[in-house]
Write a protein that holds these residues in place. Structure first.
Motif, PDB file in Angstrom:
ATOM      1  N   ASP A  86     -12.262   6.309   7.628  1.00 37.66           N
ATOM      2  CA  ASP A  86     -11.079   7.147   7.478  1.00 37.66           C
ATOM      3  C   ASP A  86     -10.219   6.708   6.292  1.00 37.66           C
ATOM      4  OD1 ASP A  86      -8.433   8.261   7.800  1.00 37.66           O
ATOM      5  OD2 ASP A  86      -8.933   8.745   9.867  1.00 37.66           O
ATOM      6  N   LYS A  87      -9.782   5.443   6.312  1.00 32.77           N
ATOM      7  CA  LYS A  87      -8.858   4.980   5.278  1.00 32.77           C
ATOM      8  C   LYS A  87      -8.960   3.462   5.133  1.00 32.77           C
ATOM      9  CE  LYS A  87      -4.060   5.796   3.763  1.00 32.77           C
ATOM     10  NZ  LYS A  87      -2.773   6.445   4.122  1.00 32.77           N
ATOM     11  N   VAL A  88      -8.849   2.982   3.898  1.00 33.81           N
ATOM     12  CA  VAL A  88      -8.895   1.550   3.621  1.00 33.81           C
ATOM     13  C   VAL A  88      -7.543   1.121   3.060  1.00 33.81           C
ATOM     14  CG1 VAL A  88     -10.043  -0.308   2.365  1.00 33.81           C
ATOM     15  CG2 VAL A  88     -11.376   1.662   3.167  1.00 33.81           C
ATOM     16  N   PHE A  89      -6.898   0.165   3.733  1.00 35.72           N
ATOM     17  CA  PHE A  89      -5.597  -0.357   3.326  1.00 35.72           C
ATOM     18  C   PHE A  89      -5.760  -1.728   2.679  1.00 35.72           C
ATOM     19  CE2 PHE A  89      -4.482   2.658   6.586  1.00 35.72           C
ATOM     20  CZ  PHE A  89      -3.196   3.102   6.299  1.00 35.72           C
ATOM     21  N   ASP A  90      -4.864  -2.052   1.762  1.00 44.13           N
ATOM     22  CA  ASP A  90      -4.759  -3.431   1.291  1.00 44.13           C
ATOM     23  C   ASP A  90      -4.284  -4.293   2.459  1.00 44.13           C
ATOM     24  OD1 ASP A  90      -3.008  -5.781   0.057  1.00 44.13           O
ATOM     25  OD2 ASP A  90      -4.429  -5.138  -1.483  1.00 44.13           O
ATOM     26  N   TYR A  91      -4.838  -5.501   2.562  1.00 44.59           N
ATOM     27  CA  TYR A  91      -4.508  -6.355   3.723  1.00 44.59           C
ATOM     28  C   TYR A  91      -3.017  -6.649   3.823  1.00 44.59           C
ATOM     29  CZ  TYR A  91      -3.944 -10.514   0.766  1.00 44.59           C
ATOM     30  OH  TYR A  91      -3.502 -11.419  -0.172  1.00 44.59           O
ATOM     31  N   LYS A  92      -2.307  -6.611   2.713  1.00 44.34           N
ATOM     32  CA  LYS A  92      -0.859  -6.867   2.745  1.00 44.34           C
ATOM     33  C   LYS A  92      -0.124  -5.776   3.530  1.00 44.34           C
ATOM     34  CE  LYS A  92      -0.692  -9.298  -1.725  1.00 44.34           C
ATOM     35  NZ  LYS A  92      -2.080  -9.016  -2.182  1.00 44.34           N
ATOM     36  N   ASP A  93      -0.770  -4.622   3.689  1.00 46.99           N
ATOM     37  CA  ASP A  93      -0.182  -3.502   4.425  1.00 46.99           C
ATOM     38  C   ASP A  93      -0.745  -3.429   5.845  1.00 46.99           C
ATOM     39  OD1 ASP A  93       1.252  -2.694   2.121  1.00 46.99           O
ATOM     40  OD2 ASP A  93      -0.549  -1.693   1.357  1.00 46.99           O
ATOM     41  N   VAL A  94      -0.990  -4.591   6.437  1.00 42.12           N
ATOM     42  CA  VAL A  94      -1.659  -4.640   7.739  1.00 42.12           C
ATOM     43  C   VAL A  94      -0.862  -3.927   8.828  1.00 42.12           C
ATOM     44  CG1 VAL A  94      -0.688  -6.935   8.229  1.00 42.12           C
ATOM     45  CG2 VAL A  94      -2.726  -6.158   9.454  1.00 42.12           C
ATOM     46  N   THR A  95       0.455  -4.029   8.805  1.00 36.14           N
ATOM     47  CA  THR A  95       1.256  -3.359   9.830  1.00 36.14           C
ATOM     48  C   THR A  95       1.118  -1.844   9.726  1.00 36.14           C
ATOM     49  OG1 THR A  95       2.848  -5.182   9.925  1.00 36.14           O
ATOM     50  CG2 THR A  95       3.584  -3.045  10.752  1.00 36.14           C
ATOM     51  N   GLU A  96       1.206  -1.329   8.500  1.00 35.68           N
ATOM     52  CA  GLU A  96       1.018   0.100   8.279  1.00 35.68           C
ATOM     53  C   GLU A  96      -0.376   0.531   8.721  1.00 35.68           C
ATOM     54  OE1 GLU A  96       0.941   3.345   4.575  1.00 35.68           O
ATOM     55  OE2 GLU A  96       1.547   1.259   4.224  1.00 35.68           O
TER      56      GLU A  96
ATOM     57  N   ALA B 179      -3.653   3.246  15.198  1.00 37.32           N
ATOM     58  CA  ALA B 179      -3.244   3.521  16.574  1.00 37.32           C
ATOM     59  C   ALA B 179      -3.097   5.017  16.852  1.00 37.32           C
ATOM     60  CB  ALA B 179      -1.930   2.803  16.878  1.00 37.32           C
ATOM     61  N   ARG B 180      -3.057   5.828  15.796  1.00 41.55           N
ATOM     62  CA  ARG B 180      -2.939   7.269  16.004  1.00 41.55           C
ATOM     63  C   ARG B 180      -4.202   7.831  16.636  1.00 41.55           C
ATOM     64  NH1 ARG B 180      -1.192   9.493  10.173  1.00 41.55           N
ATOM     65  NH2 ARG B 180      -2.527  11.168  10.990  1.00 41.55           N
ATOM     66  N   PRO B 181      -4.078   8.843  17.487  1.00 42.86           N
ATOM     67  CA  PRO B 181      -5.256   9.384  18.178  1.00 42.86           C
ATOM     68  C   PRO B 181      -6.159  10.239  17.304  1.00 42.86           C
ATOM     69  CG  PRO B 181      -3.312  10.633  18.779  1.00 42.86           C
ATOM     70  CD  PRO B 181      -2.827   9.490  17.944  1.00 42.86           C
ATOM     71  N   ASP B 182      -5.709  10.581  16.093  1.00 39.67           N
ATOM     72  CA  ASP B 182      -6.480  11.496  15.250  1.00 39.67           C
ATOM     73  C   ASP B 182      -7.207  10.803  14.109  1.00 39.67           C
ATOM     74  OD1 ASP B 182      -4.092  10.826  13.992  1.00 39.67           O
ATOM     75  OD2 ASP B 182      -3.868  12.762  13.004  1.00 39.67           O
ATOM     76  N   THR B 183      -7.257   9.468  14.115  1.00 38.63           N
ATOM     77  CA  THR B 183      -7.917   8.756  13.021  1.00 38.63           C
ATOM     78  C   THR B 183      -9.294   8.256  13.449  1.00 38.63           C
ATOM     79  OG1 THR B 183      -6.868   6.664  13.645  1.00 38.63           O
ATOM     80  CG2 THR B 183      -5.721   8.028  12.042  1.00 38.63           C
TER      81      THR B 183
ATOM     82  N   SER C 265       3.811  -9.505  19.630  1.00 39.88           N
ATOM     83  CA  SER C 265       3.503  -8.082  19.612  1.00 39.88           C
ATOM     84  C   SER C 265       4.321  -7.361  18.554  1.00 39.88           C
ATOM     85  CB  SER C 265       3.767  -7.456  20.992  1.00 39.88           C
ATOM     86  OG  SER C 265       5.119  -7.594  21.350  1.00 39.88           O
ATOM     87  N   LEU C 266       3.638  -6.495  17.821  1.00 39.39           N
ATOM     88  CA  LEU C 266       4.231  -5.650  16.771  1.00 39.39           C
ATOM     89  C   LEU C 266       4.770  -6.450  15.595  1.00 39.39           C
ATOM     90  CD1 LEU C 266       6.168  -3.120  19.059  1.00 39.39           C
ATOM     91  CD2 LEU C 266       3.870  -2.883  18.109  1.00 39.39           C
TER      92      LEU C 266
END
Length: 347
Positions: A318-328, A334-338, A9-10
């Motif tokens: 909403d937003k597309v991240f590079d897979y290397k930034d998976v934790t971010e 996990a935010r309720p506003d996304t 986890s995490l």
């Protein structure tokens, strides 16, 4: 190949793993974009399934290589495709009765529990092998992000199919997140008058922009009474609960009309029992059901709806991240506003 492996986890780690080799009836896909589902966030926070785990079941891909038995008249390298992710056995009672999304074998497979290796859907990796029979084509004009929306839209289409909306019906959708708003889009296409109950003011505004006819603030008003006011005290013919809150599930049943249908679209967290007036269910012929995962039919319908522009999913990206930034990306999702958050693996 690179893969996003959650070890506990995490804790995600970008690992180098061998590129999988397709079996005779499989296709090797190069993953382009993969969406983050609520279940992926739950896995990140602490999964009931086994670790290590590679999540990701909402992914778009490019055909990279074909297994020896794959019909080349259907698939060729370079094609844009999407994969139906239920590993149905085709032999159990559910599979034989048009409920392959409830396949017994799929529920007990290595997607969820793999004591001797990596569990998961494997979409959070640069490459994945899938059954050729599970692939659906997309044209080159459809973006990778739209293609990655196929599975969640297919889940909602399955929900819509099981509840038989009629033109002019009053329909309540509880929750204005991604899945709630997909219900809005689909219910409007069915000719429904759509009411959305959502606690967040911004999400209520977006629901109206996406086609909802009325919105309810369930914090400052009684949502059951508001639905009754908006429906001539009858209640709604169809109610979809897209939240994970047991108390809200109970309210969903209270706001449905005689002979109406309530669909528990979301799983409950925590899964506490709710009190139901069984006498009312009997005397008013109310139906309470649930839907989970897409069927092969609803998956094909989702492909058609995105391919033909019938349902526009782009506003929900909403937003597309590079897979290397998976934790971010997981923390953001996990935010309720996304809304829908995605990982990019390649073009």
């Amino acid at each position: 190949m690179k893969a996003c492996v959650i070890e506990k986890s995490l804790h995600y780690k970008i690992e180098d793993l061998p590129i999988p080799q397709p079996k005779p009836d499989e296709v090797l896909l190069r993953v382009t974009t993969a969406g983050i589902c609520t279940n992926d966030v739950r896995d990140y926070k602490g999964s009931k399934y086994t670790y290590p785990r590679i999540g990701g079941h909402e992914y778009a891909g490019i055909v990279e290589r074909l297994g020896t038995d794959v019909d080349t008249s259907f698939f060729k390298p370079g094609q844009k495709v999407v994969n139906y992710i239920i590993e149905e056995c085709g032999m159990c009672y559910s599979c034989k009765h048009n409920a392959e999304n409830l396949c017994d074998a799929a529920e007990s497979g290595k997607v969820f529990y793999n004591e001797n290796g990596i569990s998961g859907y494997m979409g959070y990796a640069e490459y994945v092998c899938v059954k050729a029979r599970h692939l659906y084509h997309y044209s080159d004009s459809v973006s990778n992000e739209e293609i990655a929306f196929t599975e969640p839209l297919a889940c909602v289409i399955n929900s819509i199919n099981k509840t038989n909306i009629r033109m002019g019906d009053d329909v309540v959708i509880i929750g204005g997140g991604v899945m709630g708003l997909l219900h809005v889009l689909c219910a409007k296409k069915q000719g429904a008058y759509v009411i959305v109950s959502e606690t967040d003011a911004k999400r209520r505004e977006i629901a109206l922009k996406m086609g909802a006819d009325k919105v309810i603030d369930p914090i400052h008003t009684d949502p059951v009474e508001e639905v009754k006011k908006l429906t001539g005290q009858r209640g709604a013919q169809v109610v979809y609960n897209t939240t994970a809150i047991p108390a809200v599930a109970s309210q969903a049943i209270e706001m449905v009309a005689k002979s109406g249908t309530v669909n528990m679209f979301s799983s409950m967290h925590p899964n506490d029992p709710i009190l139901v007036d069984a006498g009312r269910l009997h005397s008013q012929e109310i139906k309470v059901t649930g839907t989970v995962s897409p069927t092969e039919c609803s998956f094909a319908q989702a492909v058609d709806c995105i391919e033909k522009g019938i349902i526009d999913v782009k506003p929900l990206i909403d937003k597309v991240f590079d897979y290397k930034d998976v934790t971010e990306a997981m923390e953001y999702a996990a935010r309720p506003d996304t809304y829908k958050v995605m990982l990019k693996f390649s073009d």
